[in-house]
Motif scaffolding. Structure first.
Motif, PDB file in Angstrom:
ATOM      1  N   LEU A 126       0.840  -1.209   0.000  1.00  0.00           N
ATOM      2  CA  LEU A 126       0.000   0.000   0.000  1.00  0.00           C
ATOM      3  C   LEU A 126       0.871   1.255   0.000  1.00  0.00           C
ATOM      4  CD1 LEU A 126      -2.748  -1.180   2.518  1.00  0.00           C
ATOM      5  CD2 LEU A 126      -2.696  -1.421   0.018  1.00  0.00           C
ATOM      6  N   LYS A 127       1.530   1.496  -1.100  1.00  0.00           N
ATOM      7  CA  LYS A 127       2.555   2.545  -1.186  1.00  0.00           C
ATOM      8  C   LYS A 127       2.004   3.959  -1.018  1.00  0.00           C
ATOM      9  CE  LYS A 127       5.564  -0.660  -2.285  1.00  0.00           C
ATOM     10  NZ  LYS A 127       6.504  -1.189  -1.277  1.00  0.00           N
ATOM     11  N   ARG A 128       0.704   4.143  -1.236  1.00  0.00           N
ATOM     12  CA  ARG A 128       0.119   5.486  -1.127  1.00  0.00           C
ATOM     13  C   ARG A 128      -0.475   5.756   0.259  1.00  0.00           C
ATOM     14  NH1 ARG A 128      -0.981   3.891  -6.466  1.00  0.00           N
ATOM     15  NH2 ARG A 128      -0.280   5.384  -8.034  1.00  0.00           N
ATOM     16  N   LEU A 129      -0.406   4.783   1.143  1.00  0.00           N
ATOM     17  CA  LEU A 129      -1.053   4.907   2.446  1.00  0.00           C
ATOM     18  C   LEU A 129      -0.392   5.996   3.289  1.00  0.00           C
ATOM     19  CD1 LEU A 129      -3.410   3.369   3.770  1.00  0.00           C
ATOM     20  CD2 LEU A 129      -1.711   2.009   4.992  1.00  0.00           C
ATOM     21  N   LYS A 130      -1.226   6.887   3.834  1.00  0.00           N
ATOM     22  CA  LYS A 130      -0.751   7.954   4.712  1.00  0.00           C
ATOM     23  C   LYS A 130      -1.127   7.708   6.168  1.00  0.00           C
ATOM     24  CE  LYS A 130      -0.837  11.577   1.162  1.00  0.00           C
ATOM     25  NZ  LYS A 130      -1.366  12.921   0.806  1.00  0.00           N
ATOM     26  N   ILE A 131      -2.299   7.148   6.393  1.00  0.00           N
ATOM     27  CA  ILE A 131      -2.781   6.902   7.756  1.00  0.00           C
ATOM     28  C   ILE A 131      -3.168   5.432   7.899  1.00  0.00           C
ATOM     29  CG2 ILE A 131      -4.567   7.447   9.455  1.00  0.00           C
ATOM     30  CD1 ILE A 131      -4.732  10.238   8.227  1.00  0.00           C
ATOM     31  N   LEU A 132      -2.540   4.756   8.859  1.00  0.00           N
ATOM     32  CA  LEU A 132      -2.863   3.366   9.177  1.00  0.00           C
ATOM     33  C   LEU A 132      -3.258   3.308  10.646  1.00  0.00           C
ATOM     34  CD1 LEU A 132      -3.023   0.366   8.531  1.00  0.00           C
ATOM     35  CD2 LEU A 132      -0.556   0.190   8.972  1.00  0.00           C
ATOM     36  N   ASN A 133      -4.521   3.036  10.893  1.00  0.00           N
ATOM     37  CA  ASN A 133      -5.065   3.055  12.256  1.00  0.00           C
ATOM     38  C   ASN A 133      -5.671   1.695  12.580  1.00  0.00           C
ATOM     39  OD1 ASN A 133      -6.165   3.601  14.723  1.00  0.00           O
ATOM     40  ND2 ASN A 133      -7.310   5.396  14.082  1.00  0.00           N
ATOM     41  N   LEU A 134      -4.952   0.918  13.389  1.00  0.00           N
ATOM     42  CA  LEU A 134      -5.414  -0.412  13.788  1.00  0.00           C
ATOM     43  C   LEU A 134      -5.508  -0.541  15.304  1.00  0.00           C
ATOM     44  CD1 LEU A 134      -3.240  -2.525  11.309  1.00  0.00           C
ATOM     45  CD2 LEU A 134      -5.612  -1.817  11.023  1.00  0.00           C
ATOM     46  N   ARG A 135      -5.519   0.556  16.017  1.00  0.00           N
ATOM     47  CA  ARG A 135      -5.522   0.487  17.473  1.00  0.00           C
ATOM     48  C   ARG A 135      -6.808  -0.126  17.999  1.00  0.00           C
ATOM     49  NH1 ARG A 135      -7.195   5.862  16.524  1.00  0.00           N
ATOM     50  NH2 ARG A 135      -8.748   6.653  18.000  1.00  0.00           N
ATOM     51  N   TRP A 136      -6.743  -0.620  19.238  1.00  0.00           N
ATOM     52  CA  TRP A 136      -7.889  -1.223  19.908  1.00  0.00           C
ATOM     53  C   TRP A 136      -8.430  -2.425  19.133  1.00  0.00           C
ATOM     54  CZ3 TRP A 136      -8.855  -0.382  24.814  1.00  0.00           C
ATOM     55  CH2 TRP A 136      -8.561   0.855  25.387  1.00  0.00           C
ATOM     56  N   ASN A 137      -7.540  -3.372  18.816  1.00  0.00           N
ATOM     57  CA  ASN A 137      -7.939  -4.659  18.280  1.00  0.00           C
ATOM     58  C   ASN A 137      -7.281  -5.751  19.117  1.00  0.00           C
ATOM     59  OD1 ASN A 137      -9.664  -4.658  15.671  1.00  0.00           O
ATOM     60  ND2 ASN A 137      -8.242  -2.952  15.345  1.00  0.00           N
ATOM     61  N   LYS A 138      -7.173  -6.940  18.568  1.00  0.00           N
ATOM     62  CA  LYS A 138      -6.514  -8.056  19.255  1.00  0.00           C
ATOM     63  C   LYS A 138      -5.429  -8.641  18.359  1.00  0.00           C
ATOM     64  CE  LYS A 138     -10.595  -9.190  22.045  1.00  0.00           C
ATOM     65  NZ  LYS A 138     -11.542 -10.260  22.478  1.00  0.00           N
ATOM     66  N   LEU A 139      -4.779  -7.767  17.612  1.00  0.00           N
ATOM     67  CA  LEU A 139      -3.743  -8.211  16.690  1.00  0.00           C
ATOM     68  C   LEU A 139      -2.525  -8.707  17.457  1.00  0.00           C
ATOM     69  CD1 LEU A 139      -4.214  -5.310  14.150  1.00  0.00           C
ATOM     70  CD2 LEU A 139      -4.776  -7.718  13.759  1.00  0.00           C
ATOM     71  N   GLN A 140      -1.834  -9.685  16.853  1.00  0.00           N
ATOM     72  CA  GLN A 140      -0.763 -10.381  17.568  1.00  0.00           C
ATOM     73  C   GLN A 140       0.490 -10.484  16.700  1.00  0.00           C
ATOM     74  OE1 GLN A 140      -3.257 -13.832  17.927  1.00  0.00           O
ATOM     75  NE2 GLN A 140      -3.579 -13.531  20.121  1.00  0.00           N
ATOM     76  N   ASP A 141       1.455 -11.212  17.237  1.00  0.00           N
ATOM     77  CA  ASP A 141       2.727 -11.498  16.570  1.00  0.00           C
ATOM     78  C   ASP A 141       3.545 -10.224  16.397  1.00  0.00           C
ATOM     79  OD1 ASP A 141       1.970 -14.141  16.570  1.00  0.00           O
ATOM     80  OD2 ASP A 141       1.283 -14.135  14.499  1.00  0.00           O
ATOM     81  N   ALA A 142       4.564 -10.294  15.578  1.00  0.00           N
ATOM     82  CA  ALA A 142       5.473  -9.159  15.414  1.00  0.00           C
ATOM     83  C   ALA A 142       4.885  -8.105  14.481  1.00  0.00           C
ATOM     84  CB  ALA A 142       6.806  -9.651  14.860  1.00  0.00           C
ATOM     85  N   ILE A 143       5.290  -6.872  14.696  1.00  0.00           N
ATOM     86  CA  ILE A 143       4.953  -5.806  13.751  1.00  0.00           C
ATOM     87  C   ILE A 143       5.754  -6.060  12.474  1.00  0.00           C
ATOM     88  CG2 ILE A 143       5.083  -3.328  13.306  1.00  0.00           C
ATOM     89  CD1 ILE A 143       4.883  -2.911  16.347  1.00  0.00           C
ATOM     90  N   PRO A 144       5.102  -6.206  11.334  1.00  0.00           N
ATOM     91  CA  PRO A 144       5.847  -6.580  10.125  1.00  0.00           C
ATOM     92  C   PRO A 144       6.791  -5.474   9.665  1.00  0.00           C
ATOM     93  CG  PRO A 144       3.575  -6.037   9.574  1.00  0.00           C
ATOM     94  CD  PRO A 144       3.666  -6.051  11.080  1.00  0.00           C
TER      95      PRO A 144
END
Length: 332
Positions: A126-144
């Motif tokens: 997603l090369k054009r992405l400016k804002i990535l908001n994933l807070r308040w979930n249950k995501l796991q593992d390492a930050i890629p």
């Protein structure tokens, strides 16, 4: 009155029709790639938002409006999805990999849901992405580390999840990054000092993790963090003292060091940071006195010192209350 030749009238009419029809053509077609991706999302996760996703075209089809939370823009002869905002609707399931096919996204906001599992490495598409908001979930593992490929990113919100492992140093490859929220996870290791090379970073929050290291290590690169205003290191396992070089972070306004294992004296040079407004030193192992310049600082509103080994008579500034800054305060 001179007559206009029929051939001239016909040419003008054809040109007019062509001109009027081009926008309609553009508005009538949504890129198949985006239609396919969003319909895969619609079919796979049973999202509660699906009831508002009527029809097959996420950008709207004829009399049907665009799907709720979907923003489209015209690029050439097609419409493409540029924003996807589906938050606080209790979406359950893994991160939808089909999202990474929406190559024209500039904003992806899936916060306050129940997404699980890892962020797929395909996020780097997603090369054009400016804002990535994933807070308040249950995501796991390492930050890629592939997030470091999103060169247009300005806001990254990954707080209040269950990410583990180290903070990827690849985040230092984001030249426009201004706000980085990683608090309330299970991150370990040291903060990459390479983050100090981010010329536009204003807000760094890694509070409430399992991080170790020292401030000296963090700011070891000369000229680091030139735009940083807010630094949150609270509720981790940082050790060592506050180095005098911290005063070189001349844009700093909030320094939050509460609940670590830091020690030593407080250098007077820190009191000369021009706009320092909030200083949280409480619940560490600091000792000695608080230098007098802190009490004369024109902007310093609050300085919390309890839970340390300061000499008797050392006084705080302001009243101790929890500092709460909403993430939305920084969304622009």
């Amino acid at each position: 009155m001179a007559r206009i030749p029929f051939s001239t009238l016909l040419s003008s009419l054809i040109l007019l029709i062509s001109t009027l029809s081009i926008p309609n053509l553009a508005l009538s077609k949504t890129l198949k790639r985006d239609v396919k991706a969003l319909n895969e999302i619609k079919a796979s996760l049973g999202w509660r938002v699906v009831y508002a996703w009527v029809g097959d075209d996420p950008c709207g089809d004829g009399d049907l409006p665009p799907w709720s939370g979907v923003t489209c823009s015209t690029v050439g002869d097609y419409r493409v999805v540029t924003e996807l905002e589906v938050y606080a609707v209790s979406i359950v399931g893994p991160f939808p990999t089909a999202v990474t096919s929406l190559l024209d996204l500039t904003r992806l906001d899936l916060h306050n849901n129940k997404l699980t599992g890892p962020i797929p490495p395909q996020i780097g598409r997603l090369k054009r992405l400016k804002i990535l908001n994933l807070r308040w979930n249950k995501l796991q593992d390492a930050i890629p580390p592939e997030i470091g490929e999103l060169k247009s990113l300005t806001h990254l919100y990954l707080s209040f999840n269950s990410f583990k492992g180290e903070i990827p140093k690849e985040l230092a490859n984001l030249p426009d990054l201004r706000y980085l929220y990683l608090h309330e996870n299970r991150l370990t290791g040291r903060i990459p000092p390479e983050l100090g090379t981010l010329q536009n970073l204003r807000h760094l929050d890694v509070g409430n993790n399992h991080l170790v290291g020292t401030i000296r290590e963090l700011i070891r690169i000369e000229g680091c963090f030139p735009a940083l205003r807010n630094l949150y290191l609270n509720n981790n396992y940082f050790t060592g003292g506050i180095p005098a070089q911290l005063a070189n972070l001349s844009s700093l306004e909030i320094l939050y060091l509460s609940n670590n294992k830091m020690s030593g004296i407080i250098p007077s040079g820190v009191a000369h940071i021009p706009k320092l407004t909030y200083l949280y030193l409480d619940h560490n192992q600091f000792s000695g006195r608080i230098p007098e310049p802190f009490y004369k600082h024109p902007f310093l509103k609050e300085m919390y010192i309890e839970g340390n080994a300061f000499r008797p008579g050392v006084k705080p500034i302001g009243f101790h209350k929890m500092l709460e800054v909403s993430d939305s305060d920084f969304l622009v």
